[in-house]
Design an enzyme around this catalytic site. Structure first.
Site, short mmCIF file in Angstrom:
data_model
loop_
_atom_site.label_atom_id
_atom_site.label_comp_id
_atom_site.label_asym_id
_atom_site.label_seq_id
_atom_site.Cartn_x
_atom_site.Cartn_y
_atom_site.Cartn_z
N HIS A 77 -5.04 0.94 -1.18
CA HIS A 77 -4.97 0.69 -2.62
C HIS A 77 -3.85 -0.32 -2.93
CE1 HIS A 77 -6.27 1.89 -6.61
NE2 HIS A 77 -5.01 2.05 -6.99
N SER A 116 -7.12 -1.54 -10.20
CA SER A 116 -7.39 -0.12 -10.34
C SER A 116 -7.93 0.19 -11.74
CB SER A 116 -6.15 0.70 -9.97
OG SER A 116 -6.49 2.04 -9.72
N ASP A 134 -9.12 2.69 1.02
CA ASP A 134 -8.50 3.04 -0.27
C ASP A 134 -8.74 4.52 -0.54
OD1 ASP A 134 -7.69 3.30 -2.95
OD2 ASP A 134 -8.35 1.28 -3.45
#
Length: 141
Positions: free
Chosen positions: A116, A31, A89
């Site tokens: 995610h 991320s 995601d």
């Protein structure tokens, strides 16, 4: 952010970790960490000696939209990367991760149907091993 803060401190922290705890063959970023790792890759590809890594695995990554960070993406980044993209995601949309992958020379892109997270099903594990074996070929295995 138009005026992001903390990048130099973050880069210094990565450089210090590599120096103090390394050597490391590559980076793994998830991320926002993948966004930072991509910037590290750009610096490494330009010869920055603070970041002696041979590859990166970027999960749910994205390119920073901050104007001050634009220089990281102007030239194709010549460092091997595996980009892991979750089709569903909801935090970092798949197109953003694919856009980051396009900033690299010959990126390997692995998509998965989830969101995610770092997928760990057999198919993804196989893809991880295939990518990593490029840097440390299996010996007798």
């Amino acid at each position: 952010a138009a005026a992001p803060a903390g990048l130099e401190e973050s880069l210094s922290a990565v450089a210090a970790a590599l120096a103090e705890h390394g050597p490391f063959d590559g980076l793994l970023g998830f991320s926002q960490g993948a966004a930072l790792a991509a910037m590290v890759c750009a610096l490494r590809a330009r010869g920055d000696p603070r970041f002696p890594v041979a590859f990166a695995v970027l999960v749910a990554g994205f390119a920073s939209r901050a104007p001050a960070h634009g220089h990281f993406y102007r030239e194709p980044i010549a460092l091997p990367t595996l980009h892991i993209v979750g089709d569903t995601d909801a935090v970092i949309a798949a197109p953003l991760s694919r856009e980051l992958a396009q900033c690299f020379v010959e990126p390997v892109v692995l998509t998965h149907p989830g969101g995610h997270f770092i997928p760990a099903a057999a198919a993804q594990k196989k893809a991880y091993l295939e990518f990593l074996e490029r840097f440390c070929p299996a010996q007798g295995q």
